[in-house]
Structures are given as structure tokens and as C-alpha cells.
Write a protein that holds these residues in place. Structure first.
Motif, short mmCIF file in Angstrom:
data_model
loop_
_atom_site.label_atom_id
_atom_site.label_comp_id
_atom_site.label_asym_id
_atom_site.label_seq_id
_atom_site.Cartn_x
_atom_site.Cartn_y
_atom_site.Cartn_z
N ASP A 277 26.45 21.53 56.28
CA ASP A 277 26.00 21.97 57.61
C ASP A 277 24.49 22.01 57.75
OD1 ASP A 277 28.63 22.25 58.42
OD2 ASP A 277 28.73 24.36 57.89
N ARG A 278 23.75 21.57 56.73
CA ARG A 278 22.31 21.36 56.86
C ARG A 278 21.96 19.91 56.57
NH1 ARG A 278 17.76 23.31 52.61
NH2 ARG A 278 18.45 21.30 51.70
N ASP A 279 22.54 19.37 55.53
CA ASP A 279 22.22 18.00 55.10
C ASP A 279 23.40 17.05 55.23
OD1 ASP A 279 19.49 18.63 54.00
OD2 ASP A 279 20.71 19.96 52.76
N PHE A 280 24.58 17.55 55.06
CA PHE A 280 25.78 16.72 55.30
C PHE A 280 26.75 17.52 56.14
CE2 PHE A 280 26.66 18.90 51.34
CZ PHE A 280 28.03 19.15 51.33
N PHE A 281 27.54 16.80 56.94
CA PHE A 281 28.30 17.45 58.01
C PHE A 281 29.73 16.94 58.07
CE2 PHE A 281 23.83 17.30 59.06
CZ PHE A 281 23.55 18.60 59.49
N GLY B 120 41.70 12.60 62.32
CA GLY B 120 40.92 12.39 61.12
C GLY B 120 39.58 13.09 61.25
N TRP B 121 38.68 12.80 60.33
CA TRP B 121 37.38 13.48 60.35
C TRP B 121 36.28 12.50 60.00
CZ3 TRP B 121 34.51 14.66 55.67
CH2 TRP B 121 35.16 14.27 54.49
N THR B 122 35.06 12.90 60.30
CA THR B 122 33.88 12.08 60.05
C THR B 122 32.93 12.82 59.13
OG1 THR B 122 34.06 10.94 62.18
CG2 THR B 122 31.88 10.96 61.13
N TRP B 123 32.40 12.11 58.15
CA TRP B 123 31.37 12.65 57.25
C TRP B 123 30.03 12.06 57.65
CZ3 TRP B 123 28.06 9.87 54.16
CH2 TRP B 123 27.33 10.59 53.20
N ARG B 124 28.99 12.88 57.73
CA ARG B 124 27.66 12.39 58.09
C ARG B 124 26.62 12.96 57.14
NH1 ARG B 124 27.37 9.97 63.07
NH2 ARG B 124 29.15 10.35 64.47
N HIS B 125 25.67 12.12 56.78
CA HIS B 125 24.47 12.53 56.03
C HIS B 125 23.35 11.60 56.44
CE1 HIS B 125 21.54 13.41 53.01
NE2 HIS B 125 21.74 12.28 52.34
N GLY B 126 22.42 12.13 57.27
CA GLY B 126 21.35 11.29 57.79
C GLY B 126 21.92 10.11 58.55
N SER B 127 21.53 8.92 58.17
CA SER B 127 22.02 7.72 58.87
C SER B 127 23.35 7.24 58.31
CB SER B 127 20.98 6.60 58.76
OG SER B 127 20.76 6.26 57.40
N ARG B 128 23.83 7.86 57.23
CA ARG B 128 25.09 7.44 56.63
C ARG B 128 26.26 8.12 57.34
NH1 ARG B 128 24.41 6.78 50.14
NH2 ARG B 128 22.15 6.57 50.03
#
Length: 427
Positions: free
Chosen positions: A217-221, A228-236
Motif C-alpha cells: 500500500d506504499r510501494d506495491f498495491f 480477479g485482481w491486479t498487482w501494481r508496483h510503479g510502472s509494473r
């Protein structure tokens, strides 16, 4: 030449060191040097945390195996057979493999005493090297900083969660416990934390060692969707991921930690979307909201501290029974039995408490007294052992009821042994 059986080796190892537990890395480092294992040839992903370690290791292992990598996994404790602790490409190590590894550790240690856990950890590292393992997912036994698993440097480290447990070893609060668990972080390497509200000691320790800290919740979300779900980290971004096959809302945080580690190691071990999907859907580990086939519904869960029991209770509420919920409950006496029972308030309709026949096990009477202190008003029935409690609960349950077995690895292990399910992986 090794002439001992596995049971003979395990009995021998228990007697090598006078104390069953002794945190510290000096002994482990000395033997690792003798075995030329301080810098093993495999990539190590070390997983620490109060709860969720075994599940996270299972997801890491499943994703990497889906991509065809040679993967090792080390977990503890075992439920039925010691072999469960060491997996080589998805299978439990054989008796012969373990015996040979123990013999090599014994030859290398000289006069250095080792605890049971240290001996087993060194044997696991030896087996991974012998098998040509490319990536090993390693579950910390206790804490992190001084745990034997931390004898080798992690290429990526995960702290899944920080709760109150093992306070006599790790400290009385989340700050001190977090500091111990963050001891697996290494300079310049990914340090991932999946706790939604981590203590400040996690960031402080990462900064002190120069680790690359990534916080949920700060760097990856995590972004949840209906399908389903989505994983985010910056532009990834990894979109359209399936929810983990492992049940429980908390497993999504474990999955996000695993995906984060895998993404940050993708330069060495690339994974496709299909590999991640397959790993999340195929990861399996016994005793984590494990539902047995047939009626009544029977759920096995190794939840053994208040935080884990609260997570179990939340999952049970999300999947209500058509009838009553009958709890088969056995716990170690050094755990917070009363707080764990309170976490099940409003979920359990009848308690079947059982004596655990292990040196640290609480008696049924001690558990019943703790439930009374916790203000439990549901009926409590005491049994001499877990099997007796389980049989009674199953007899009393009708087809709409469910039986939930929890409180300790020993509690669940007794049932799996009775049912002939002697593995903690799969099923």
C-alpha cells in the motif's frame, strides 16, 4: 557411510545439543563454512513473518515451478512426517536423501553443537545444492535475525506479517518483533513487507542495513475485482490475476508479496503471466483452511496465535455454515489460549478441547480454564486427546454442521495422520 535410518538420525539430532532452541548464527556459520555453503549456488528467497510464511513459500514455489525452474522449498514444522520440511521440485525429500544430508552435516560440524532446527536447516541447504536447485524458498523458523535460515544471505526477503507471538524470544511488542523479523533483510536487495500496518522497526531496520524496502500500500498495491485482481508496483502491472486457490482474504496479501519478490527477481528468473496464474491456482499446502471432502464439512487450520485465529474466524464468517460450528481445539500452553478463543466469539457453537501430548502441550482442563477466563459461554467438552475430540465432534455434527480443527500444528497433524494424509504439500 550412513547406516542410520531417518528416525534414528532424528533421535540423534535431538540429543546433539542440550537445548531444544538456542538462537544465534555462530554455530550455523561455522558449519556452513566447513560445507562451503555460506554462498550457495542457488538464489534464496527468505520468508519471515508471524503468519503466512508457509503459504507464501508455497506460492513462490508453484509460480517458479510453472516456469520450469528447479525449485527447492524449506518449511517448518512438519505436520506428519519430517520429510515434508524439504521439497525438491515439488516432492518431499526421501528418507535416503535426508539421511545422506544429515551424515554430511555431521561430518562437517566437528565439535560444533547444533540444535535440531539448525541441523535440519543445514541439511536442507546441502540437499538443494546437491539437487542443482536454482531458486530456494526458505521459511524462517522463529524470528529472523538469529534464525538458522538467516545463515545464508537472501537475494530477496519477505516479512509477511508482524503479530504478537514467541514473546519470550522475540520481545513483548510489535516493534521488537518486527526488528527481529527484519533481520533477514540485506543491503541492496529487495525487502518486502506485506503487513498493512507495519511497525516502524521494519523501515528502520531496512534503512540501517541499506535494503531496498517495499511496503504494501506504499510501494506495491492490490486492486481487487469481481473476477480477479491486479498487482501494481510503479510502472509494473500484473492485471487479471486469479485469486489464490489458498482460501482466506489474507492470502491475497501473501500472494502480493510473492508476486513482488518474483517481479524483482525477473531479470534472473523471468516469469510470464501464465506462470504466475498457474502458480496462484496450483499452490497448495495442508492445514491452511483445508476443507476435507464429505459431510459434515471439516476444516483443518494450523492457526496457533490470536492473529491467525482472527484471520480464520473472518474466513469462517465469510463462508457461514448451514448449521452449527463445532471446534476441535488443542493448543500449546505457552500460547495465548484465552485471546485465541476470544477471537472465535460468535463463530463457535460448541468446543471440543483436547490435551496435546507433547512436552509444551496444554491439557484439556487447562484449555477449558482459559476459555472460561476468556468469557466463552458456548458449551465446552474436554477430551483426553485430539482424536477423541475430533471423533466426538463428527458424531455430534449433522450434515449441515461443520467441524473446525485448529490451535496448533500438532492438533492438525494428529488428524492428518489419522486420515492417512502424511504430507503437508497438496491436499
Amino acid at each position: 557411510m550412513n547406516t542410520r535410518t531417518l528416525s534414528e538420525w532424528l533421535a540423534w539430532i535431538e540429543g546433539v545439543y542440550p537445548r531444544t532452541m538456542e538462537l544465534g548464527l555462530e554455530r550455523v556459520h561455522a558449519v556452513l563454512e566447513q560445507m562451503d555453503l555460506r554462498r550457495p549456488g542457488f538464489c534464496a528467497v527468505t520468508v519471515a513473518g508471524t503468519n503466512g510464511k508457509g503459504s507464501t513459500v508455497a506460492m513462490l514455489e508453484a509460480c517458479l515451478r510453472a516456469a520450469g525452474y528447479k525449485v527447492g522449498a524449506y518449511t517448518s514444522p512438519h505436520l506428519v512426517r519430517y520429510n515434508e520440511r524439504v521439497r525438491l521440485d515439488g516432492r518431499a525429500a526421501t528418507d535416503a536423501e535426508l539421511c545422506d544430508a544429515f551424515a554430511r552435516v555431521e561430518a562437517a560440524r566437528g565439535e560444533t553443537p547444533l540444535t535440531y532446527f539448525e541441523f535440519g536447516t543445514l541439511a536442507a541447504f546441502d540437499l538443494f545444492r546437491a539437487a542443482g536447485t536454482e531458486v530456494a524458498a526458505l521459511e524462517v523458523g522463529l524470528g529472523g535475525r538469529l534464525d538458522a535460515v538467516n545463515g545464508i544471505d537472501a537475494d530477496a526477503a519477505i516479512v509477511t506479517s508482524i503479530g504478537i507471538d514467541h514473546t519470550s524470544w522475540l520481545g513483548p511488542d510489535r516493534e521488537s518483533i518486527g526488528r527481529e523479523k527484519a533481520g533477514v533483510f540485506r543491503a541492496g536487495r529487495p525487502a518486502i513487507c506485506g503487513d498493512p500496518a507495519p511497525p516502524a522497526s521494519i523501515a528502520a531496520t531496512a534503512a540501517a542495513v541499506g535494503a531496498d524496502l517495499l511496503l504494501l500500500d506504499r510501494d506495491f498495491f492490490i486492486e481487487r475485482g469481481a473476477d480477479g485482481w491486479t498487482w501494481r508496483h510503479g510502472s509494473r502491472v500484473r492485471a487479471g490475476l486469479p485469486y489464490p486457490a489458498l482460501r482466506g482474504d489474507y492470502q491475497l496479501r501473501n500472494a502480493a508479496c510473492a508476486v513482488t519478490a518474483l517481479e524483482l527477481l525477473s531479470g534472473r528468473f523471468p516469469l510470464s503471466q501464465a506462470h504466475i496464474r498457474a502458480g496462484l491456482l496450483n499452490a497448495a499446502i495442508a492445514g491452511r483452511f483445508q476443507v476435507l471432502p464429505g459431510a459434515p464439512v471439516r476444516v483443518l487450520d494450523v492457526a496457533h496465535n490470536p492473529d491467525a485465529v482472527r484471520a480464520l474466524a473472518a474466513t469462517l464468517r465469510q463462508q457461514p455454515a448451514g448449521g452449527k460450528t463445532l471446534a476441535v481445539f488443542g493448543m500449546l500452553k505457552d500460547k495465548d489460549i484465552a485471546a485465541s478463543a476470544r477471537a472465535m466469539e460468535g463463530v463457535v457453537d460448541r468446543w471440543y478441547v483436547a490435551t496435546l501430548h507433547t512436552p509444551r502441550g496444554a491439557t484439556a482442563d487447562e484449555i477449558a480454564a482459559a476459555l472460561a477466563r476468556a468469557g466463552v459461554t458456548a458449551p465446552v467438552l474436554a477430551h483426553a486427546d485430539v482424536i477423541g475430540a475430533y471423533d466426538a465432534a463428527c458424531r455430534d455434527a449433522d450434515a449441515r454442521d461443520r467441524v473446525v480443527v485448529f490451535g496448533s500444528f500438532h492438533t492438525v497433524g494428529d488428524i492428518l495422520s489419522r486420515l492417512g494424509r502424511g504430507t503437508a504439500h497438496g491436499g
